[in-house]
Design an enzyme around this catalytic site. Structure first.
Site, PDB file in Angstrom:
ATOM      1  N   ASP A 166       0.860  -1.197   0.000  1.00 25.58           N
ATOM      2  CA  ASP A 166       0.000   0.000   0.000  1.00 25.58           C
ATOM      3  C   ASP A 166       0.894   1.244   0.000  1.00 25.58           C
ATOM      4  O   ASP A 166       1.659   1.468   0.945  1.00 25.58           O
ATOM      5  CB  ASP A 166      -0.907  -0.030   1.235  1.00 25.58           C
ATOM      6  CG  ASP A 166      -1.813   1.176   1.315  1.00 25.58           C
ATOM      7  OD1 ASP A 166      -2.567   1.398   0.362  1.00 25.58           O
ATOM      8  OD2 ASP A 166      -1.741   1.923   2.312  1.00 25.58           O
ATOM      9  N   THR A 190      -3.021   5.071  -4.150  1.00 31.86           N
ATOM     10  CA  THR A 190      -1.940   5.840  -3.500  1.00 31.86           C
ATOM     11  C   THR A 190      -0.585   5.584  -4.157  1.00 31.86           C
ATOM     12  O   THR A 190       0.268   6.457  -4.161  1.00 31.86           O
ATOM     13  CB  THR A 190      -1.858   5.483  -2.001  1.00 31.86           C
ATOM     14  OG1 THR A 190      -1.788   4.064  -1.873  1.00 31.86           O
ATOM     15  CG2 THR A 190      -3.059   5.989  -1.247  1.00 31.86           C
ATOM     16  N   THR A 191      -0.381   4.381  -4.703  1.00 28.13           N
ATOM     17  CA  THR A 191       0.877   4.085  -5.404  1.00 28.13           C
ATOM     18  C   THR A 191       0.869   4.742  -6.777  1.00 28.13           C
ATOM     19  O   THR A 191       1.848   5.373  -7.180  1.00 28.13           O
ATOM     20  CB  THR A 191       1.067   2.559  -5.542  1.00 28.13           C
ATOM     21  OG1 THR A 191       0.880   1.953  -4.264  1.00 28.13           O
ATOM     22  CG2 THR A 191       2.438   2.223  -6.077  1.00 28.13           C
TER      23      THR A 191
END
Length: 542
Positions: free
Chosen positions: A74, A107-108
């Protein structure tokens, strides 16, 4: 740039001033050198996360200062736990955090996209284009990109169809540790959100979804309860393990005789005094238990503890009880059961009792670990997901995965438009922006082409992480998109034999994709405008 070395001195009036040492050796970055330094820092962060993108992305092991180990892919968690010193790298951490706070997923991707944009900006700087023209061009391209997403690439998503929501949740979970039981976890996430969602107002109250973890067991043992699970057991081992049609007294007052609130002390000087004190305590305990019984309660849940004597009296009067229940749990129980939190025994009435169909005790393994399940509550909207896993690390990673899935399902309910994933949207936007660049006669056309190149970093990373030949696959899919005029073609990361993301059911919320492009372009614009790095001392002209 670090604070310059110096020492503090005081003048004759006691006012402090700095004596700087080695001032002639200090360097300060300005102009394009400063911008390139920032780009290098941001690119190194993006490069770290690049290998974690997609369903075949690799995990990172993060070890904290006190030796705690976290294994995750994550992006927000990785960056939050990284010990980042450079100020621009810290901005990248905040970028992923804002994506996590707003959307909960992607988020990446947002960090990889920002890194790719900065890489293109560096190439354009070397060509002699002014950073402001690059930043403005990127902003214009991002705007066109979002308009294209809205008008041509997005489609309405039937949120009434549970199956479609499950497929969307499966897309999010495909890159997580829970991918082997993808379907089960997606169903849990969808059912949890639909239980607390108001489809008329398109609102989801996340306060009513609680995720608890318990080590031991398999990931497949994860379950959802329409009610509340608390990590406590009945205060006495001989109390019944299952209660039906329960009326719950929710107390924040302790089961103990009132103490003098001042600094007086009580001296017991004789046996008679002691017996009298004991009798007083017994009467007070019985009075408290009677008040709870008279209100009609069949279970007492107390925020504070009570001693063995009170525990024995509760058992003797057939009043099951739970002690040391934390504040957040007390509030959730009150919401779920429709009860009121009672701060004094005198205020307890039947109207303030919570109601539940069943209260039962769950036992785990051979470790005598127990949890209480409060089911069939009056306000059936409150749900709890009990996550199981072989060790603490797995449980925590499953919790993070479920959080992403819950956020994605919530986003679909708030805005039901979707785009296809697997890099198909980025490729389609890249082709469109390239075409737009040819229509621009000003210098911004170079920035447009750079933006289009940067968008291709996402499908490239997906292909790379899946063990595919990135350039061959990207060019093949890109050519096929143009040839067939099919914007649903992306990277076949899971090796299913088709590039069509519609057939693979790979769906992403439109809001998430727009947010990624907007946040990445805003951050890049900010970085390109910083052409001077000053330390706190420099700003005083020293």
């Amino acid at each position: 740039m670090a604070m310059m070395p110096g020492s503090l001195a005081f003048d004759e009036f006691g006012r402090p001033f700095l004596i700087l040492k080695d001032q002639e050796k200090q360097k300060r970055l300005t102009g394009n050198d400063a911008i390139k330094s920032h780009i290098l820092a941001a690119k190194s962060v993006a490069q770290t996360l690049r290998s974690s993108l997609g369903p075949r992305g690799l995990d990172k092991m993060m070890i904290s200062a006190d030796g705690d180990v976290t294994i995750t892919n994550d992006g927000a968690t990785i960056l939050k736990m990284m010990d980042v010193e450079h100020q621009i790298a810290k901005l990248m951490v905040e970028l992923s955090q804002s994506q996590d706070n707003e959307i909960g997923d992607g988020t990446t991707g947002v960090v990889v996209l920002a890194g790719a944009l900065l890489e293109q900006a560096e190439i354009l700087l070397d060509k002699g284009i002014h950073p402001i023209r690059i930043a403005d061009g990127f902003e214009m391209a991002a705007q066109r990109c979002m308009e294209y997403l809205e008008s041509d690439l997005s489609m309405e998503f039937p949120i009434e169809e549970r199956e479609m929501l499950i497929k969307a949740a499966e897309t999010t979970l495909s890159s997580k540790i829970v991918s082997k039981c993808n379907r089960q976890m997606a169903e849990i996430a969808v059912d949890a959100v639909l239980s607390v969602a108001d489809l008329k107002t398109r609102d989801v109250n996340f306060e009513l979804i609680k995720v608890e973890g318990k080590t031991g067991g398999r990931i497949e043992d994860t379950l959802m309860v329409k009610g509340v699970i608390i990590d406590k057991d009945f205060s006495h081992s001989q109390m019944p393990k299952v209660l039906k049609d329960v009326k719950i007294a929710i107390l924040t007052c302790p089961f103990e005789p009132p103490k003098p609130k001042t600094k007086h002390k009580l001296d017991v000087t004789s046996v008679e005094d002691y017996k009298e004190l004991h009798k007083y305590e017994q009467e007070k305990f019985i009075e408290m238990v009677q008040k709870v019984k008279e209100a009609g309660a069949t279970l007492a849940i107390c925020q504070w503890g009570f001693d063995d004597e009170a525990n024995h009296l509760l058992l003797h009067h057939n009043l099951p009880a739970v002690r040391w229940v934390g504040g957040p749990e007390i509030e959730l129980i009150a919401i779920a059961t429709g009860g009121r939190i009672v701060p004094r025994f005198e205020e307890l009435t039947e109207a303030k009792l919570g109601k539940a169909g069943t209260v039962r005790e769950l036992t785990f393994g051979t470790a005598k670990e127990r949890m209480l399940v409060i089911e069939d509550c009056v306000n059936s909207k409150a749900v709890t997901i009990l996550v199981r896993g072989g060790n603490k690390m797995i449980v925590e990673e499953v919790k993070r995965s479920l959080h992403d899935a819950l956020c994605v399902v919530r986003n679909f309910i708030r805005d039901s438009r979707v785009v296809y994933g697997g890099g198909s949207t980025e490729i389609a936007c890249s082709i469109k922006i390239q075409q737009e660049a040819d229509k621009i006669s000003s210098l911004e056309q170079y920035a447009f082409r750079g933006f289009a190149e940067a968008l291709e970093a996402i499908p490239m990373a997906l292909a790379e992480n899946s063990g595919l030949a990135p350039i061959q696959n990207l060019t093949a899919v890109k050519a096929k998109q143009v040839q067939d005029k099919n914007t649903k073609l992306g990277m076949d990361c899971m090796g299913k034999g088709t590039f069509d993301m519609k057939e693979q059911n790979v769906l992403e919320p439109l809001h998430s994709k727009k947010q990624q492009i907007m946040l990445a372009s805003q951050l890049v614009k900010m970085i390109l405008k910083i052409d001077d790095v000053r330390s706190p001392v420099d700003k005083y002209g020293m």
